[in-house]
Design an enzyme around this catalytic site. Structure first.
Site, PDB file in Angstrom:
ATOM      1  N   HIS A 264     -22.936  26.708 -10.920  1.00 24.95           N
ATOM      2  CA  HIS A 264     -23.109  25.932 -12.030  1.00 24.95           C
ATOM      3  C   HIS A 264     -22.209  25.018 -12.347  1.00 24.95           C
ATOM      4  O   HIS A 264     -22.637  23.890 -12.466  1.00 24.95           O
ATOM      5  CB  HIS A 264     -23.175  27.036 -13.201  1.00 24.95           C
ATOM      6  CG  HIS A 264     -23.640  26.495 -14.674  1.00 24.95           C
ATOM      7  ND1 HIS A 264     -25.042  26.633 -14.711  1.00 24.95           N
ATOM      8  CD2 HIS A 264     -23.245  25.844 -15.357  1.00 24.95           C
ATOM      9  CE1 HIS A 264     -25.167  25.960 -15.999  1.00 24.95           C
ATOM     10  NE2 HIS A 264     -24.170  25.490 -16.329  1.00 24.95           N
ATOM     11  N   GLU A 265     -20.785  25.356 -12.531  1.00 26.12           N
ATOM     12  CA  GLU A 265     -19.998  24.378 -12.667  1.00 26.12           C
ATOM     13  C   GLU A 265     -19.741  23.225 -11.606  1.00 26.12           C
ATOM     14  O   GLU A 265     -19.502  22.036 -11.994  1.00 26.12           O
ATOM     15  CB  GLU A 265     -18.660  24.902 -13.269  1.00 26.12           C
ATOM     16  CG  GLU A 265     -18.773  25.878 -14.343  1.00 26.12           C
ATOM     17  CD  GLU A 265     -19.227  25.366 -15.415  1.00 26.12           C
ATOM     18  OE1 GLU A 265     -18.890  24.187 -15.789  1.00 26.12           O
ATOM     19  OE2 GLU A 265     -19.819  25.942 -16.344  1.00 26.12           O
ATOM     20  N   HIS A 268     -22.303  20.567 -12.546  1.00 29.50           N
ATOM     21  CA  HIS A 268     -22.009  19.700 -13.497  1.00 29.50           C
ATOM     22  C   HIS A 268     -20.790  18.664 -12.907  1.00 29.50           C
ATOM     23  O   HIS A 268     -20.605  17.583 -13.173  1.00 29.50           O
ATOM     24  CB  HIS A 268     -21.037  20.549 -14.548  1.00 29.50           C
ATOM     25  CG  HIS A 268     -21.861  21.065 -15.687  1.00 29.50           C
ATOM     26  ND1 HIS A 268     -23.006  20.380 -16.333  1.00 29.50           N
ATOM     27  CD2 HIS A 268     -22.205  22.241 -16.295  1.00 29.50           C
ATOM     28  CE1 HIS A 268     -23.663  21.225 -17.023  1.00 29.50           C
ATOM     29  NE2 HIS A 268     -23.258  22.458 -17.052  1.00 29.50           N
ATOM     30  N   GLU A 294     -27.005  19.390 -17.730  1.00 30.33           N
ATOM     31  CA  GLU A 294     -27.401  20.754 -17.538  1.00 30.33           C
ATOM     32  C   GLU A 294     -28.294  20.888 -16.432  1.00 30.33           C
ATOM     33  O   GLU A 294     -28.488  21.845 -15.670  1.00 30.33           O
ATOM     34  CB  GLU A 294     -27.991  21.281 -18.851  1.00 30.33           C
ATOM     35  CG  GLU A 294     -28.151  22.870 -18.697  1.00 30.33           C
ATOM     36  CD  GLU A 294     -26.601  23.859 -18.877  1.00 30.33           C
ATOM     37  OE1 GLU A 294     -25.602  22.973 -18.959  1.00 30.33           O
ATOM     38  OE2 GLU A 294     -26.663  24.893 -18.526  1.00 30.33           O
TER      39      GLU A 294
HETATM   40 ZN    ZN Z   1     -23.744  24.226 -18.007  1.00 29.86          ZN
END
Ligand code: ZN
Length: 499
Positions: A264-265, A268, A294
């Site tokens: 997830h990171e 980003h 996101e």
């Molecule tokens: Zn996030």
């Protein structure tokens, strides 16, 4: 005469201050000793107020209005116009709130967040209530200063998702909500019937670290321009071009939380690494919105990370690292374990299918509070009622109910929808990528996600904030933001999974 170069010079200076703040913030959340907190808050506040003073100075205001004058504006290129528009929006927003009101807001939100921490621990909504009431009335007052056409909520959500309004959100989510409620009921029954697979065990942190570095490498994270560190609440921040920091945590009883959190990171981080160098230090060198940000993290976490094609390639590597615990968990069982659908109380633990219901509940309550249709006194009851209605469960306590998230206590109202928009945007982008790259999933099965990364770079990362989110989505996918892509995606994925 004011030129676009003047704006660039100003933004260059502002970026330098932002960079110092970002580094201080990153350090505060990773390695700063506890006793450093007071000094750090002082130093941060000092630099931040310098930043704010510069950003809201009359000089900047005059420069922007000069650039906005028809003659000058007309002579600018498309990208330069975007720069001026974005600077104009930021300036007007920062100037909208009278300093006295801003001061009351920041004092009260800091206090309210502290009280929330204790109130949550003690499961004591009554303790939180009077402070939140006061904070909410300040936020309502702020909406009048920001200005709006239909709904005061629009003034708040626009801060996180430029151009988004409550009416647009409703148009997107109502079909989604009506689809999700029965789907969740059906999938959670089928998931229960097929038996639960627990991933609990003992997974040493040093081995997890090896695994997470490996997955970042496969996903194309550039370690010469970024790094990963450990923290209690993982996040991503950009110190500046070529210096992107992501973070993760190692929970020894279950590595999957850290693994998918790392992906997830990574998403980003990849977005932050991908802006066009040509626009560095200008207003458009940054994300189009939080929702778009996101969408990139969820692309890496869900569309890649939790997909069968990717796990077909990657799960054997996970097994190699934890051979004893995972030798008799098959690929399919692992795939099922990390895609379990189950209504749950806590948003941050929710699966892909139920997650948006958590957000829809929060959005509906926020919209009702901001429009005086719901009193703070009645919030817990309204919360519990919606959980029963949409997810079929009732929180046993306010700590696991209305008090679970920090956002409201810190005055962030209008933020939650960006999480949901991220899930919808990512599905819409992914559907388009599948169309453009016909053998995308085949390649993913061989661990090659570069074609998708290149596609994201070109279409989404490079433009940065040149387009507003809605424009970007329409440019990339050919249609406006629509929940149907997400509905298609989860229907396909989960009906396959629980066939
Ligand atoms: Zn996030």
């Amino acid at each position: 005469m004011t030129t676009i170069e003047d704006l660039k010079t100003t933004y260059r200076d502002l970026t330098m201050l932002m960079s110092a703040l970002a580094l201080m913030g990153w350090d505060q959340r990773t390695y700063m000793p506890d006793e450093g907190a007071n000094h750090r808050a002082e130093a941060f506040g000092f630099i931040h107020s310098d930043f704010f003073k510069r950003a809201t100075s009359d000089e900047v205001g005059n420069m922007i209005s000069d650039l906005k004058s028809p003659e000058t504006y007309g002579s600018l290129s498309f990208v330069e116009k975007s720069m001026v528009d974005k600077a104009d929006r930021e300036y007007r927003r920062a100037k909208a709130i009278p300093p006295e009101l801003m001061h009351r807001y920041s004092v009260l939100s800091t206090k309210c967040e502290k009280i929330w921490e204790t109130a949550r621990k003690r499961d004591d909504y009554e303790m939180f209530k009077p402070h939140f009431k006061e904070l909410l009335s300040i936020v309502k007052e702020m909406t009048r200063h920001y200005g709006y056409e239909d709904n005061p909520y629009d003034a708040l959500v626009d801060n996180y998702e430029p151009g988004m309004t409550a009416a647009k959100i409703k148009a997107i989510i109502y079909p989604l909500r009506d689809h999700l409620v029965p789907l969740v009921e059906d999938l959670s029954r089928r998931s229960k019937d097929s038996g639960e697979i627990s991933m609990n065990g003992h997974y040493p942190a040093n081995l997890q670290k090896k695994l997470f570095l490996n997955v970042l490498e496969v996903m194309g994270f550039d370690f010469s321009r970024g790094r990963i560190d450990e923290t209690a609440h993982p996040f991503t921040t950009s110190i500046g071009p070529g210096d992107i920091r992501i973070s993760t945590k190692y929970l020894e009883h279950d590595f999957t939380i850290g693994l998918f959190g790392t992906m997830h990171e990574c998403g980003h981080g990849m977005y932050e690494m991908g802006y066009d160098d040509e626009h560095v230090y200008t207003p458009v060198y940054g994300p189009a919105s939080l929702g778009i940000h996101e969408s990139q993290s969820l692309m890496f976490e869900n569309h890649i990370g939790r997909s069968l094609p990717f796990l077909t390639y990657f799960y054997p590597k996970i097994q190699e690292i934890f051979p004893r615990r995972l030798s008799d968990i098959s690929l399919h069982d692992f795939y099922r374990a990390v895609n379990t659908v189950r209504p749950s109380l806590i948003r941050i633990d929710a699966d892909e299918v139920t997650y948006n219901l958590h957000i829809i509940i929060r959005f509906e309550l926020e919209d009702a509070m901001i429009n005086d249709r719901l009193e703070v006194d009645d919030l817990p009851a309204a919360w519990n009622e919606k959980y029963k209605q949409y997810l079929g469960i009732e929180p046993p306590s306010d700590a696991d109910g209305v008090l679970q998230d920090v956002h409201w206590s810190s005055g962030m109202i209008g933020y939650f929808p960006t999480y949901m928009l991220g899930t919808l945007y990512s599905a819409q982008f992914y559907a388009k990528a599948m169309e453009d790259l016909p053998n995308l999933e085949e390649k993913m099965t061989d661990g090659d996600i570069q074609p998708l990364v290149d596609w994201l770079r070109e279409k989404i990362h490079k433009p940065g904030a040149i387009y507003k989110p809605e424009e970007l989505i329409e440019r990339v996918t050919g249609s406006k933001p629509d929940s149907k892509y997400f509905i298609d995606y989860i229907t396909r994925k989960f009906s396959d999974l629980y066939r």
